[in-house]
Design a protein around this motif. Sequence first.
Motif, PDB file in Angstrom:
ATOM      1  N   SER A  88      29.777 -10.813 -36.602  1.00 29.51           N
ATOM      2  CA  SER A  88      31.028 -11.093 -35.888  1.00 29.51           C
ATOM      3  C   SER A  88      30.965 -10.619 -34.440  1.00 29.51           C
ATOM      4  O   SER A  88      31.397 -11.318 -33.525  1.00 29.51           O
ATOM      5  N   VAL A  89      30.422  -9.420 -34.219  1.00 25.94           N
ATOM      6  CA  VAL A  89      30.300  -8.894 -32.851  1.00 25.94           C
ATOM      7  C   VAL A  89      29.438  -9.820 -32.000  1.00 25.94           C
ATOM      8  O   VAL A  89      29.770 -10.115 -30.840  1.00 25.94           O
ATOM      9  N   ALA A  90      28.352 -10.297 -32.557  1.00 30.12           N
ATOM     10  CA  ALA A  90      27.413 -11.136 -31.805  1.00 30.12           C
ATOM     11  C   ALA A  90      28.060 -12.423 -31.300  1.00 30.12           C
ATOM     12  O   ALA A  90      27.638 -12.968 -30.270  1.00 30.12           O
ATOM     13  N   LYS A  91      29.080 -12.903 -31.980  1.00 27.35           N
ATOM     14  CA  LYS A  91      29.756 -14.143 -31.561  1.00 27.35           C
ATOM     15  C   LYS A  91      30.414 -14.010 -30.190  1.00 27.35           C
ATOM     16  O   LYS A  91      30.648 -15.007 -29.515  1.00 27.35           O
ATOM     17  N   TYR A  92      30.729 -12.779 -29.789  1.00 24.22           N
ATOM     18  CA  TYR A  92      31.457 -12.550 -28.542  1.00 24.22           C
ATOM     19  C   TYR A  92      30.515 -12.260 -27.358  1.00 24.22           C
ATOM     20  O   TYR A  92      30.976 -11.905 -26.279  1.00 24.22           O
ATOM     21  N   ILE A  93      29.230 -12.415 -27.565  1.00 22.31           N
ATOM     22  CA  ILE A  93      28.243 -12.047 -26.546  1.00 22.31           C
ATOM     23  C   ILE A  93      27.454 -13.279 -26.115  1.00 22.31           C
ATOM     24  O   ILE A  93      27.051 -14.100 -26.948  1.00 22.31           O
ATOM     25  N   LYS A  94      27.219 -13.403 -24.792  1.00 22.11           N
ATOM     26  CA  LYS A  94      26.488 -14.536 -24.229  1.00 22.11           C
ATOM     27  C   LYS A  94      25.051 -14.138 -23.887  1.00 22.11           C
ATOM     28  O   LYS A  94      24.747 -12.962 -23.702  1.00 22.11           O
ATOM     29  N   ASN A  95      24.203 -15.145 -23.726  1.00 26.15           N
ATOM     30  CA  ASN A  95      22.784 -14.863 -23.466  1.00 26.15           C
ATOM     31  C   ASN A  95      22.522 -14.360 -22.048  1.00 26.15           C
ATOM     32  O   ASN A  95      21.397 -13.990 -21.718  1.00 26.15           O
ATOM     33  N   THR A  96      23.544 -14.337 -21.210  1.00 25.10           N
ATOM     34  CA  THR A  96      23.400 -13.775 -19.862  1.00 25.10           C
ATOM     35  C   THR A  96      23.943 -12.345 -19.772  1.00 25.10           C
ATOM     36  O   THR A  96      23.873 -11.729 -18.707  1.00 25.10           O
ATOM     37  N   ASP A  97      24.465 -11.826 -20.860  1.00 28.67           N
ATOM     38  CA  ASP A  97      25.157 -10.534 -20.832  1.00 28.67           C
ATOM     39  C   ASP A  97      24.203  -9.346 -20.833  1.00 28.67           C
ATOM     40  O   ASP A  97      23.201  -9.314 -21.559  1.00 28.67           O
ATOM     41  N   ARG A  98      24.570  -8.367 -20.016  1.00 27.46           N
ATOM     42  CA  ARG A  98      23.943  -7.049 -20.021  1.00 27.46           C
ATOM     43  C   ARG A  98      24.858  -6.164 -20.870  1.00 27.46           C
ATOM     44  O   ARG A  98      26.008  -5.913 -20.507  1.00 27.46           O
ATOM     45  N   VAL A  99      24.369  -5.680 -21.999  1.00 26.01           N
ATOM     46  CA  VAL A  99      25.212  -5.037 -23.014  1.00 26.01           C
ATOM     47  C   VAL A  99      24.832  -3.569 -23.174  1.00 26.01           C
ATOM     48  O   VAL A  99      23.655  -3.220 -23.283  1.00 26.01           O
ATOM     49  N   ALA A 121      26.220   6.333 -16.338  1.00 27.50           N
ATOM     50  CA  ALA A 121      26.019   5.006 -15.762  1.00 27.50           C
ATOM     51  C   ALA A 121      27.078   4.787 -14.692  1.00 27.50           C
ATOM     52  O   ALA A 121      28.157   5.381 -14.736  1.00 27.50           O
ATOM     53  N   LYS A 122      26.760   3.924 -13.744  1.00 24.86           N
ATOM     54  CA  LYS A 122      27.697   3.639 -12.664  1.00 24.86           C
ATOM     55  C   LYS A 122      28.876   2.819 -13.176  1.00 24.86           C
ATOM     56  O   LYS A 122      28.793   2.164 -14.218  1.00 24.86           O
ATOM     57  N   ASP A 123      29.975   2.863 -12.438  1.00 23.71           N
ATOM     58  CA  ASP A 123      31.122   2.025 -12.745  1.00 23.71           C
ATOM     59  C   ASP A 123      30.680   0.556 -12.790  1.00 23.71           C
ATOM     60  O   ASP A 123      29.800   0.133 -12.031  1.00 23.71           O
ATOM     61  N   ASN A 124      31.307  -0.206 -13.673  1.00 22.56           N
ATOM     62  CA  ASN A 124      31.123  -1.669 -13.696  1.00 22.56           C
ATOM     63  C   ASN A 124      29.658  -2.075 -13.897  1.00 22.56           C
ATOM     64  O   ASN A 124      29.177  -3.021 -13.275  1.00 22.56           O
ATOM     65  N   SER A 125      28.965  -1.380 -14.782  1.00 23.65           N
ATOM     66  CA  SER A 125      27.531  -1.618 -14.971  1.00 23.65           C
ATOM     67  C   SER A 125      27.211  -2.703 -15.998  1.00 23.65           C
ATOM     68  O   SER A 125      26.132  -3.292 -15.956  1.00 23.65           O
ATOM     69  N   PHE A 126      28.130  -2.965 -16.933  1.00 21.72           N
ATOM     70  CA  PHE A 126      27.794  -3.823 -18.071  1.00 21.72           C
ATOM     71  C   PHE A 126      28.814  -4.944 -18.264  1.00 21.72           C
ATOM     72  O   PHE A 126      30.009  -4.761 -18.058  1.00 21.72           O
ATOM     73  N   ASP A 127      28.294  -6.094 -18.714  1.00 14.65           N
ATOM     74  CA  ASP A 127      29.170  -7.233 -19.018  1.00 14.65           C
ATOM     75  C   ASP A 127      29.947  -6.994 -20.306  1.00 14.65           C
ATOM     76  O   ASP A 127      31.110  -7.392 -20.429  1.00 14.65           O
ATOM     77  N   VAL A 128      29.287  -6.376 -21.263  1.00 19.02           N
ATOM     78  CA  VAL A 128      29.897  -6.094 -22.569  1.00 19.02           C
ATOM     79  C   VAL A 128      29.542  -4.671 -22.972  1.00 19.02           C
ATOM     80  O   VAL A 128      28.401  -4.226 -22.790  1.00 19.02           O
ATOM     81  N   VAL A 129      30.527  -3.953 -23.510  1.00 22.04           N
ATOM     82  CA  VAL A 129      30.305  -2.606 -24.029  1.00 22.04           C
ATOM     83  C   VAL A 129      30.782  -2.579 -25.481  1.00 22.04           C
ATOM     84  O   VAL A 129      31.928  -2.949 -25.771  1.00 22.04           O
ATOM     85  N   VAL A 130      29.911  -2.151 -26.363  1.00 22.33           N
ATOM     86  CA  VAL A 130      30.191  -2.117 -27.805  1.00 22.33           C
ATOM     87  C   VAL A 130      30.150  -0.672 -28.282  1.00 22.33           C
ATOM     88  O   VAL A 130      29.257   0.085 -27.903  1.00 22.33           O
ATOM     89  N   ALA A 131      31.109  -0.291 -29.103  1.00 25.52           N
ATOM     90  CA  ALA A 131      31.086   1.032 -29.743  1.00 25.52           C
ATOM     91  C   ALA A 131      31.603   0.869 -31.169  1.00 25.52           C
ATOM     92  O   ALA A 131      32.810   0.743 -31.391  1.00 25.52           O
ATOM     93  N   GLY A 132      30.687   0.857 -32.114  1.00 23.90           N
ATOM     94  CA  GLY A 132      31.054   0.559 -33.492  1.00 23.90           C
ATOM     95  C   GLY A 132      31.224   1.788 -34.363  1.00 23.90           C
ATOM     96  O   GLY A 132      30.353   2.667 -34.406  1.00 23.90           O
ATOM     97  N   ASN A 133      32.341   1.855 -35.039  1.00 23.35           N
ATOM     98  CA  ASN A 133      32.601   2.869 -36.071  1.00 23.35           C
ATOM     99  C   ASN A 133      32.377   4.290 -35.579  1.00 23.35           C
ATOM    100  O   ASN A 133      31.717   5.108 -36.232  1.00 23.35           O
ATOM    101  N   VAL A 134      32.974   4.585 -34.424  1.00 19.83           N
ATOM    102  CA  VAL A 134      32.842   5.924 -33.854  1.00 19.83           C
ATOM    103  C   VAL A 134      34.178   6.494 -33.391  1.00 19.83           C
ATOM    104  O   VAL A 134      34.371   7.711 -33.395  1.00 19.83           O
ATOM    105  N   ILE A 135      35.124   5.642 -33.025  1.00 16.46           N
ATOM    106  CA  ILE A 135      36.394   6.103 -32.456  1.00 16.46           C
ATOM    107  C   ILE A 135      37.106   7.083 -33.395  1.00 16.46           C
ATOM    108  O   ILE A 135      37.676   8.087 -32.957  1.00 16.46           O
ATOM    109  N   HIS A 136      37.057   6.808 -34.689  1.00 20.92           N
ATOM    110  CA  HIS A 136      37.761   7.654 -35.658  1.00 20.92           C
ATOM    111  C   HIS A 136      37.082   9.003 -35.873  1.00 20.92           C
ATOM    112  O   HIS A 136      37.640   9.885 -36.515  1.00 20.92           O
ATOM    113  N   LEU A 137      35.881   9.164 -35.338  1.00 19.63           N
ATOM    114  CA  LEU A 137      35.141  10.419 -35.507  1.00 19.63           C
ATOM    115  C   LEU A 137      35.329  11.387 -34.346  1.00 19.63           C
ATOM    116  O   LEU A 137      34.914  12.541 -34.435  1.00 19.63           O
ATOM    117  N   LEU A 138      35.953  10.924 -33.273  1.00 16.70           N
ATOM    118  CA  LEU A 138      35.983  11.694 -32.030  1.00 16.70           C
ATOM    119  C   LEU A 138      37.243  12.548 -31.897  1.00 16.70           C
ATOM    120  O   LEU A 138      38.342  12.088 -32.218  1.00 16.70           O
TER     121      LEU A 138
END
Length: 202
Positions: free
Chosen positions: A28-39, A95-112
Amino acid sequence: MFWDKVSGVYDLFENIYNKSVYQATGESVAKYIKNTDRVLECACGTGAISIFIAPVCKNLFVSDYSVGMLKQARKKLKNYDNIDYRRVDITDIKAKDNSFDVVVAGNVIHLLPDPQRAMNELTRVCKDGGRLIIPTYINGDEGTNKLAVKFLEKLGANFKCQFDAESYEKFFEDMGYENVTYEVVRGRMSCDIAVIDIKKGN
């Protein structure tokens, strides 16, 4: 560290307990990502989501705070040459501001202990017009993942909060995020994927 200790058996646990969701979340995550994206993927774990992202993006920066998890991810992703690996604290991303087209963080928010700080960092490094993808395990209507949570906590995991679909949406709403869509991958331990289109303005 707990996650270092369980890194070698984590896939086994997930595949026994929650295999369909474990795989479908990455698809499902992969559906939202393009082949030009820096992730950038934070909290990659064993690479369960990364394995679906790598074939569809231009570059993938795989990161986790756990050295053991990164080791497992390297093994799983060894056939891809578009990946860099980094040990990263999700609340202090080097990393610098505005470095990535897509940022993914899976199954971690509830642990922080401070998920808001992590979200601010993820947003900072995401480009204006980019996208955050935040999959998180949620309690179903009958609390179907509570047994697994108790089991993991006995092993040493530390869950700071547990979401259901309603409280998960409220989390992002309270932080002021707009342009958020949700996709729930249902199963024994359902995963709610928040997809946030980032508009930073001036």
